[in-house]
Structure formats: C-alpha cells, structure tokens
Design a protein around this motif. Structure first.
Motif, mmCIF file in Angstrom:
data_model
loop_
_atom_site.group_PDB
_atom_site.id
_atom_site.type_symbol
_atom_site.label_atom_id
_atom_site.label_comp_id
_atom_site.label_asym_id
_atom_site.label_seq_id
_atom_site.Cartn_x
_atom_site.Cartn_y
_atom_site.Cartn_z
ATOM 1 N N LEU A 559 0.830 -1.205 0.000
ATOM 2 C CA LEU A 559 0.000 0.000 0.000
ATOM 3 C C LEU A 559 0.864 1.255 0.000
ATOM 4 C CD1 LEU A 559 -2.777 1.379 0.258
ATOM 5 C CD2 LEU A 559 -2.575 1.110 2.746
ATOM 6 N N GLY A 560 1.911 1.244 0.858
ATOM 7 C CA GLY A 560 2.796 2.397 0.922
ATOM 8 C C GLY A 560 3.556 2.616 -0.371
ATOM 9 N N ALA A 561 4.084 1.532 -0.939
ATOM 10 C CA ALA A 561 4.848 1.653 -2.188
ATOM 11 C C ALA A 561 3.965 2.143 -3.323
ATOM 12 C CB ALA A 561 5.475 0.305 -2.544
ATOM 13 N N THR A 562 2.737 1.625 -3.397
ATOM 14 C CA THR A 562 1.813 2.052 -4.458
ATOM 15 C C THR A 562 1.403 3.509 -4.277
ATOM 16 O OG1 THR A 562 0.958 -0.210 -4.606
ATOM 17 C CG2 THR A 562 -0.364 1.522 -5.620
ATOM 18 N N GLY A 563 1.099 3.882 -3.028
ATOM 19 C CA GLY A 563 0.692 5.257 -2.767
ATOM 20 C C GLY A 563 1.804 6.254 -3.022
ATOM 21 N N ILE A 564 3.016 5.936 -2.566
ATOM 22 C CA ILE A 564 4.158 6.834 -2.773
ATOM 23 C C ILE A 564 4.443 7.003 -4.255
ATOM 24 C CG2 ILE A 564 6.657 7.042 -2.452
ATOM 25 C CD1 ILE A 564 6.267 5.713 0.293
ATOM 26 N N MET A 566 2.364 6.832 -6.667
ATOM 27 C CA MET A 566 1.333 7.665 -7.283
ATOM 28 C C MET A 566 1.541 9.146 -6.976
ATOM 29 S SD MET A 566 -2.138 5.411 -6.695
ATOM 30 C CE MET A 566 -3.151 6.779 -7.243
ATOM 31 N N PHE A 567 2.054 9.449 -5.754
ATOM 32 C CA PHE A 567 2.169 10.848 -5.344
ATOM 33 C C PHE A 567 3.459 11.503 -5.816
ATOM 34 C CE2 PHE A 567 -1.041 9.525 -2.179
ATOM 35 C CZ PHE A 567 -1.980 10.524 -2.411
ATOM 36 N N ILE A 568 4.549 10.741 -5.912
ATOM 37 C CA ILE A 568 5.816 11.360 -6.309
ATOM 38 C C ILE A 568 5.944 11.465 -7.822
ATOM 39 C CG2 ILE A 568 6.973 10.510 -4.231
ATOM 40 C CD1 ILE A 568 8.332 8.386 -5.925
#
Length: 662
Positions: A559-564, A566-568
């Motif tokens: 979840l963290g890797a996917t979210g990061i 998407m945001f960066i």
C-alpha cells in the motif's frame, strides 16, 4: 471502551456455551432472521462446479497478458521465484482466510464483516463498489474481443496489410496491426481531452457483451455455472493447442529462453517485489468479495484449506502455461521481424559493395548474398565490430528488443499477438480461437465479479433477495449505460485510467482491513478455533503469525509503495499520436486527476461511513436503553421477577462483543 479495540472481544476462556449463545443473540439483533445460525443458503451441485467457479474467477486476462510481461520485465526466472515465495507466504494465507470466512458465515462480503462486527460492514460495501468499477471496464475488453472475433472470419485478416495507397501513411509508419487497432477498432483520439464521438461498432459489441453476461447470471450460480463448464475449460484447450503449435515455430525456443533467463539487478529488487506482490494480489482476486461469495455456497465441512492451495496452484500453472505460449509465439514473430531486418541490411550492404570500394577487413566472412543462411548472432557480431565503418544506414537487429515491443496488456493481445497469428498458416482459424479464448476468460471472471456484488446485497437486503433477477438485469443495464463512456473515441484512455487506479489502492486497503479485523480485532486464535470446529482439525499455528504479521506488513508495504509511487510521479497514460504513428506518454490533465481521486474516494468511502453509521446506531440504542432504564427505575423487584431494567443491564454487558463465527 471502544469496540474497535481487541479488549472487548470475548476471549477463548469466555467462550462457554452460555457466552456463545449470548453473542449470537447479540449479533442476531441486526440480522434479518434473528437466528444465531447462518441463514439457509443454496449450494453447489458438485465440487467440480465450485472449482470451475473459483478457478474461472481467479484465472483471467491478467494471466495471459500481464503475468508474461511482468515476468519478462522483472527478472525472468528470478521473478518467478519471488512470485512463488510471495504466493506461499502472503497470497495463499489470505486466500484461505477469505475462503474460511465465507464458508463459516455463509454470507457475502457485507454479511461476513458485519457478522464479525457491525462496524466492519463498510468493508463489504467497498468490495462491491470496486467490483462494479472493475466490471465497467472489464466488459469493454470483452467487447473488443467480440469485435476482433467477428473480424477473424475472413481471409486475409483485415489487420494483415495496410489499406489501399493514399490512406496508408499512418499504417506504413507503424504496422498493419497497430493501424487496425488504433484506427479501425478504436478510431482513437490523440489525447483524453479530445473525447470524439461514440464508436458504433464497439457500442454494439458492448451491448452484446453485457447481454451475454446478463443471460449467464440472471438465475444466479445455477445458470452461470452451466456457462462456466465451457468458459472455464475451453481456454485451457486453446492454450494447449497454441503451445503445441507455438513450439513448432521457428524462434519459439529463443522466445522462451529470453523469457526465463534470470536478469534481475539488486537496485531493481524493490520494484520487482512490488510488481510480484501486486500480481499475486490480483491473480487470486483478493478483496473483491467474489471468493467469499463463492465459498459461502459450500457445506461447512468442506476442506477450504486444500481448496486454497489447489486453486492457487492451478492459477500459477495457468500463468506459466500462458507465458510459455505467449513467448513461443512472440519469439516466432520477433525472429521473423529480425530476419527481415537482417535481410534488408545485407541487401543494402551488397549494393554498397558493388557500387563503391570497401576495405576487405570490413566485409563479413559469412555469405551476405544469401541472407536466409545468415545466423542472427553472426550478423550482430559483425555489425558491432565493423558496422560503423560501412557508409549508409545499416542497423542492429536485436531479437530481445524486438520481443519487448507491445508485450503488455492490450498491446500484447490486440497488436503483438494478432501480428504473430497473421503470419501463421490458417491465420483466421488461430485468430478466432485466440479471441474466443479471451472472451471466455473474461466471461468467467465477469461472473465472479458480479457475484461479488449480487451475493452481498441479496444477503443483506430481503427485498433485493426476492427480486434477484430484476437486480441482475438492472445492474447489467446500468453497467452498459455507464460503460458507454468507454465506447467513445477516447474510451481506451478511460479503460487505462480505471484499470490503473479504480481498483489497485482500494482493493489493497480492503484486504488490509480484512486481515487486521480477523487477525487482531476478532483474534487469529479464535478464528483458528472456528476453522477447527468447522473442519474437524486445526490448521497449523503458522497461519496465526502469517495473518498477524507477515501478510499484514506485506500489504501495508505494498500500500505504501503504491501510494508513494502515485504521489511522487504524476500519473501518465500512453496516447496514440496520429502524426508520428506511435505511442507517447502524456500526463493526465487536472480534471482527469480529479476523476482518479474520486474513484479512489468513492471506493473507500463505505468503510468510514459504515463505521460512523454503526457508532451512531449504537449510541442511539444506548440512549434508548438509558431512557427505558429510567422509566423502570422505581419498579420493585421484591418478587424476584426479571424487569426490563435487568434485561438491559445484561445486554449492556454484552455490548461491544462481536459474533462468533461458529
């Protein structure tokens, strides 16, 4: 004390017969029939039907066109090893968790999490929303398959050659298959901002696809399973036919060797882990609620532990089989194109040698006048050593680079693979077989996806249960109407948007909530106790630690890797540039980013809404009890009779408890 904490949940020591009865009564207050037992439920006619349904749902288009691409791009054989490890320590335990929960409670996803705790009901509703989003664009892919299937019954195939001179500039710059896909099938615009008009052919195919799905689902699993006897088995027949035919093609072994050759780099290990975990997650269909729905039709003593391993193993073997087929055929296609490249270069070399003096040391030692006899490796070795000395525009002919072109997603199915089939003798037959296979793979997955919506809703609401046929038809009609968005000339870009963003983050979050709810709120030990009472034997204690730590941490990391990511990195999509006749990456405009955000928000909104609704309902009930208690506070109890006050006190003692699965 908060009910979402672990402390209020009854411990194993508290689970005496009386406590179990009380807990079931507490849960029954919010059930439709008030019974502690799961309601009566239809079942599968045989174990074969159940396997066909589970395998048909989990084995889908991703096994054919996404797994081979990820395997090739992320280390070949090394990716396979990582994938198997993640499948064993994360995928199968979570798959087993959903199977056991559905089988024990015999409800859809809404009922399962509501049965454990009313505050968790939103998890099931989120699964339904994500299933609906996926069904919207997934059926468009079936419409594309129908369009290509209809165009396969002609010779030569319409994507074998460019149209008549004068209209073929775009085709000549790209390829006949790319031209047919982007210009004839999609009639695509240059960007998502240019919507264009509705594509009449794809619109008709989409209507046909939703009609087929509706006819297969309108009587529930009783009708869908009859279709699955064909839709789940036929793809394997086609894959084996393609494997046998593919292995006989020139270049097949080169393609397979490129596929499995380990080429992982340590700096790319995090990316490989993320890609492998995502593929495990989607390959098994975790979080959709379909696994829970299908397993809820099983008898309580069904060995769901064995089912988890069996279905996962079949899914993995299917991915490997599809990978062998894809790269055998793509190896044949790539070698044909590379040999054409070698022939063209050697033809130019022969003309240059005849027309101008060239140093003898630069001339190749092989027979360059007979290109068909020249080995690709020999040509490349000569080109790297002497090609730069030769005047003109000689090029390198790299087999691996050629194989990397168009091997992901729709590019694999509708461009690369169609081009390869056009080179085969009897190409219309192989083309029709391939797209019929895609259609059946998609249908079995669509049945499971819709069951992930219908089963929870009909379990939760009696009115919908009494009108399930009407609900199915209504859902398909709404799906078609909203799906018209994808039949515009820019529709392919919206399919990409939904595929990349409407399901990934929401599904991961749903599975995180599921795992945390079972392992920590309900209790992994209690869940294993329930499975033991259901199956008659206790699963290994390793599942307790996998659910509580390994699976949960892995999902949080994903979840963290996917979210990061998407945001960066601003989200982009591949757009077709008509002037250049090639794809180019474009950033999503602001309004599209808003749509992306809304898709994710809408999918996750039921979780907090369900929590707040349950809290307000509990508070209202508590206030009602307090008011009622005040009304009865002056009543004498000298006669030792029970009063409403004592009843409410007993209920207050139960307040905060979750229902037992058994």
């Amino acid at each position: 004390m908060s009910q979402m904490e672990k402390q209020p949940l009854p411990t194993e020591d508290d689970m005496t017969g009386a406590a179990v009865s009380e807990l079931n009564v507490q849960n029954g207050e919010e059930s439709q029939d008030g019974s502690s037992e799961p309601p009566a439920r239809a079942g599968w006619n045989s174990k074969i039907e159940y396997f066909l349904a589970q395998v048909g749902f989990s084995v889908g288009l991703g096994n054919v066109w996404r797994f081979p691409y990820l395997c090739h791009q992320n280390g070949g054989g090394a990716f396979l090893l990582i994938y198997v490890v993640l499948m064993l320590v994360v995928g199968i335990p979570l798959f087993f968790l959903e199977l056991a929960a559905g089988q024990a409670i015999r409800q859809g996803s809404i009922g399962v999490w509501r049965y454990i705790s009313p505050r968790l009901a939103g998890i099931g509703y989120s699964s339904c929303v994500v299933c609906f989003f996926v069904a919207l664009y997934y059926n468009v892919i079936l419409a594309w398959s129908l369009f290509y299937l209809g165009n396969s019954f002609q010779y030569p195939l319409p994507w074998e050659q460019c149209p008549a001179p004068g209209n073929a500039t775009e085709c000549e710059k790209s390829s006949p298959t790319s031209y047919f896909w982007y210009r004839k099938a999609l009639d695509i615009t240059d960007s998502i901002n240019d919507t264009g008009t509705f594509n009449p052919y794809i619109t008709c195919c989409l209507l046909a696809a939703w009609t087929i799905v509706c006819l297969g689902m309108f009587k529930g699993i009783k009708t869908s399973v009859k279709v699955m006897y064909f839709s789940s088995i036929f793809p394997y027949v086609v894959l084996f036919c393609f494997l046998v035919r593919g292995l006989l093609l020139d270049g097949a072994l080169e393609g397979i060797s490129y596929m499995f050759y380990p080429k992982i780099k340590m700096e790319g290990l995090v990316q490989v882990l993320r890609q492998a975990a995502t593929q495990v997650f989607f390959a098994l269909g975790l979080g959709f609620g379909s696994i829970i729905a299908y397993s809820s039709y099983n008898p309580r003593n069904n060995n769901c532990h064995r089912d988890a391993f069996t279905v996962s193993f079949i899914n993995f073997l299917t991915s490997v089989l599809a990978t062998l087929v894809v790269f055998a055929v793509l190896g044949f296609r790539a070698k044909r194109k590379v040999m054409d490249c070698v022939s063209s270069n050697l033809k130019d070399l022969s003309e240059m040698i005849r027309s101008s003096p060239i140093d003898a040391t630069w001339i190749p030692t092989f027979d360059y006048t007979n290109p068909s006899s020249v080995d690709i490796a020999d040509y490349r070795a000569w080109f790297k050593g002497n090609g730069h000395h030769i005047p003109g525009n000689l090029t390198d002919c790299d087999l691996e680079k050629e194989m990397q072109k168009g091997v992901e997603g729709t590019g694999l199915a509708f461009i690369a693979f169609t081009e390869a089939m056009a080179l085969l003798p009897g190409s219309p037959f192989w083309s029709a077989l391939f797209f019929l296979m895609l259609l059946n793979l998609g249908l079995s997955t669509m049945f499971g996806t819709l069951e992930g919506i219908l089963a929870p809703l009909t379990d939760r609401f009696k009115t919908l249960a009494n009108n399930k046929t009407k609900l199915t038809i209504f859902l398909c009609v709404i799906g078609f109407v909203i799906g018209l968005l994808f039949t515009q000339n820019c529709g392919n870009y919206f399919v990409t948007m939904f595929d990349d963003y409407s399901a990934t983050l929401p599904l991961i979050i749903v599975v995180v909530f599921e795992t945390f709810s079972v392992a920590w709120l309900y209790g992994a030990d209690r869940f294993l106790d329930d499975i033991e009472s259901m199956l008659g034997w206790r699963p290994h204690v390793i599942y307790k630690y996998l659910w509580k730590y390994i699976c949960l941490l892995a999902m949080l990391g994903l979840l963290g890797a996917t979210g990061i990511r998407m945001f960066i990195q601003r989200p982009t999509y591949m757009a077709w540039n008509q002037e250049l006749a090639s794809e180019e990456p474009l950033e999503y405009p602001g309004w599209a980013l808003t749509v992306l955000s809304l898709l994710i928000v809408f999918a996750m909104m039921p979780v907090p809404v369900g929590l707040v609704h349950a809290l307000l309902k509990e508070r209202s009930r508590r206030l009602s009890r307090d008011t009622e208690a005040g009304q009865y506070s002056i009543v004498s109890t000298d006669d030792k009779c029970d009063t409403p006050m004592t009843d409410m006190t007993e209920l207050d003692q139960r307040d905060g408890s979750s229902a037992s699965l058994t």
